[in-house]
Design a protein around this motif. Sequence first.
Motif, PDB file in Angstrom:
ATOM      1  N   SER A  92       0.820  -1.223   0.000  1.00 47.42           N
ATOM      2  CA  SER A  92       0.000   0.000   0.000  1.00 47.42           C
ATOM      3  C   SER A  92       0.846   1.262   0.000  1.00 47.42           C
ATOM      4  N   ARG A  93       2.115   1.148   0.348  1.00 39.58           N
ATOM      5  CA  ARG A  93       3.002   2.297   0.402  1.00 39.58           C
ATOM      6  C   ARG A  93       3.767   2.489  -0.903  1.00 39.58           C
ATOM      7  N   THR A  94       3.449   1.677  -1.916  1.00 40.03           N
ATOM      8  CA  THR A  94       4.161   1.753  -3.191  1.00 40.03           C
ATOM      9  C   THR A  94       3.169   1.966  -4.326  1.00 40.03           C
ATOM     10  N   GLN A  95       3.714   2.096  -5.546  1.00 40.27           N
ATOM     11  CA  GLN A  95       2.861   2.253  -6.719  1.00 40.27           C
ATOM     12  C   GLN A  95       2.042   0.993  -6.995  1.00 40.27           C
ATOM     13  N   ARG A  96       2.427  -0.141  -6.414  1.00 41.14           N
ATOM     14  CA  ARG A  96       1.686  -1.386  -6.590  1.00 41.14           C
ATOM     15  C   ARG A  96       0.688  -1.601  -5.458  1.00 41.14           C
ATOM     16  N   TYR A  97       0.069  -0.520  -5.036  1.00 41.23           N
ATOM     17  CA  TYR A  97      -0.858  -0.595  -3.908  1.00 41.23           C
ATOM     18  C   TYR A  97      -2.074  -1.481  -4.231  1.00 41.23           C
ATOM     19  N   ARG A  98      -2.438  -1.589  -5.518  1.00 35.94           N
ATOM     20  CA  ARG A  98      -3.598  -2.431  -5.871  1.00 35.94           C
ATOM     21  C   ARG A  98      -3.324  -3.900  -5.549  1.00 35.94           C
ATOM     22  N   LEU A  99      -2.073  -4.305  -5.643  1.00 31.26           N
ATOM     23  CA  LEU A  99      -1.741  -5.677  -5.258  1.00 31.26           C
ATOM     24  C   LEU A  99      -2.009  -5.895  -3.775  1.00 31.26           C
ATOM     25  N   GLY A 100      -1.774  -4.872  -2.980  1.00 31.96           N
ATOM     26  CA  GLY A 100      -2.110  -4.950  -1.567  1.00 31.96           C
ATOM     27  C   GLY A 100      -3.607  -5.120  -1.349  1.00 31.96           C
ATOM     28  N   SER A 101      -4.426  -4.469  -2.212  1.00 33.00           N
ATOM     29  CA  SER A 101      -5.884  -4.630  -2.116  1.00 33.00           C
ATOM     30  C   SER A 101      -6.283  -6.072  -2.382  1.00 33.00           C
ATOM     31  N   TYR A 102      -5.709  -6.692  -3.427  1.00 32.96           N
ATOM     32  CA  TYR A 102      -6.039  -8.085  -3.756  1.00 32.96           C
ATOM     33  C   TYR A 102      -5.637  -9.013  -2.609  1.00 32.96           C
ATOM     34  N   ILE A 103      -4.471  -8.758  -2.009  1.00 35.11           N
ATOM     35  CA  ILE A 103      -4.012  -9.619  -0.910  1.00 35.11           C
ATOM     36  C   ILE A 103      -4.963  -9.520   0.281  1.00 35.11           C
ATOM     37  N   LEU A 104      -5.383  -8.317   0.617  1.00 41.24           N
ATOM     38  CA  LEU A 104      -6.290  -8.124   1.753  1.00 41.24           C
ATOM     39  C   LEU A 104      -7.625  -8.820   1.497  1.00 41.24           C
ATOM     40  N   ILE A 105      -8.179  -8.663   0.299  1.00 44.92           N
ATOM     41  CA  ILE A 105      -9.485  -9.252  -0.022  1.00 44.92           C
ATOM     42  C   ILE A 105      -9.406 -10.773  -0.040  1.00 44.92           C
ATOM     43  N   ALA A 106      -8.281 -11.316  -0.552  1.00 39.45           N
ATOM     44  CA  ALA A 106      -8.133 -12.778  -0.631  1.00 39.45           C
ATOM     45  C   ALA A 106      -7.879 -13.408   0.732  1.00 39.45           C
ATOM     46  N   MET A 107      -7.433 -12.616   1.700  1.00 39.01           N
ATOM     47  CA  MET A 107      -7.104 -13.171   3.017  1.00 39.01           C
ATOM     48  C   MET A 107      -8.354 -13.742   3.707  1.00 39.01           C
ATOM     49  N   PHE A 108      -9.501 -13.076   3.543  1.00 41.40           N
ATOM     50  CA  PHE A 108     -10.692 -13.504   4.279  1.00 41.40           C
ATOM     51  C   PHE A 108     -11.203 -14.871   3.820  1.00 41.40           C
TER      52      PHE A 108
END
Length: 522
Positions: free
Chosen positions: A76-92
């Motif tokens: 989330s602190r980089t230009q690839r913040y959308r990858l962080g969104s996918y990781i968070l959503i997939a965690m649940f």
Amino acid sequence: MKDWMSYRKWLTEPSASITGYENRRQAELLAALLVAEILIAVILLPLWSLADPDFPVPGYMQVAIFCTLGIAYAFSRTQRYRLGSYILIAMFPAVITAVIVYAPNPLNETMLALNFLVVSVLLASILLSAGETFFLSVGFLLYVSAFLSFPEVGLPEIYPYWVYLGTTSTLFVASAAVRGRYIERLHQSEHRYRSLFEQSNDAVFILDLNGIHVQANQRGAEMFGYQPDEMIGLSYRALVVPEHHPLSENILHMIVAGEKIPLYERKFRHRNGTIIPAEVNVDIVKDGAGNPLHIQSIVRDISQHKAAQELLRVQRDFAIALSSTSDLMESLDRLLEMSLQVEGVDSGGAYLVDAATGDLNLVTHHGLSDAFVAQIAHFDAQSPQAQLVMKGDAIHQHYDNILPETKNTPRQQEGLSATSVIPVQHDGRVIAAINYASHTHNHIPNGSHVTLETISAQIGGAIARIQAETAPYESQHNLQTLFDTMDDFVFVLDGTGHIWQRTLWCSNVLATQPKNSSALPS
């Protein structure tokens, strides 16, 4: 409270590498959600272990959850913040699956965890597009339907999950669609604003409430010799001349307090030291609740306007001065006095070209030390300095860059920086040179170049006129001096034969000899 707000901003503020308002907002939102998830996990996961000590998975699961949240936060602190969104959503769904598989409870009870799939759908509706949210919802419905393959699970058990997940997902997809249309309009509005911001002929700056630049258009950065990204984090004090700092600080307090500031003038300093006069229009930008967000400043360079005004004033004053004198030294002295009023000039000297030898002779100067003047009072016609002047081209450079091979220690100790050498021509030949300099500025402003060259050209005709007017008197004076120094009897007779003038030596001899002296020539 203020410290907490600063700490929260430090945790969630997007990286400078993320550009665009919406992208930065999404990255900041993701970071805030992850910080909240980490805090919730710190509280709830230990309670989970205490609530069900017979379930051995939570220990491993806690480590996996914290690692997943940490990785997502790092993205989330980089230009690839959308990858962080996918990781968070997939965690649940991953955690839900682990609970269903490893929990010792009956399947009908552990399936209750499927209700938490809506958390992923909710996060998707916030962080992803409506299309991505829709496909995720369909995937979760298929995932729930897969439990029909277990013998103890029938349609009556699955149906409530379909209804609950389908209903909430529909609402979340609709919400994501509305948000998507809003973002699209926001992008269009931002694009229009960005076009106006970047294509403006004026310098436009966005500053925070402390006077720190957070954004600058290309014109604004170029005006002060920076790149746009170099302006970010720069205080207004770095651009405003020091003597105007108190005035600018007062303006900052007034505008933050909500006062309307009329158009005002201010002097700025270019990165190379050049002074830039400008008109400034500032306004406070507020949010929907009326709270101040940032300051917008529009700066217009009025150097040319000021230079034109200064040129007209100096030309008028100099023309008046020239019309009231026929003394060449006085005219050149007045020229230097007026030149010291031009922006960026604090010293100078005037040279006359010897018509017979081509030598340069310093005839007047201002703002220079005696030791320096002794070094530059005369230049032979063959010297590099004289040859440079005789080319007839104006030079505006740093003093050390003009004929650097001629700079000895006394000349360097004078401490000159910006320098202008302006040859003065009349009828196609160089008859004088006016040098201007500054001990404090690295560059004389471009507007001042025009003023200096114009008034220097104006003196050319005056020099020729005064020299022409004084030439007969000088010739007569030279003839009289020759006549008076002759050691011989020379008489000048008028038309009737009477003596009109005689040499001084003749007068002295006649005054000391008797009238009948034989010493007198017959």
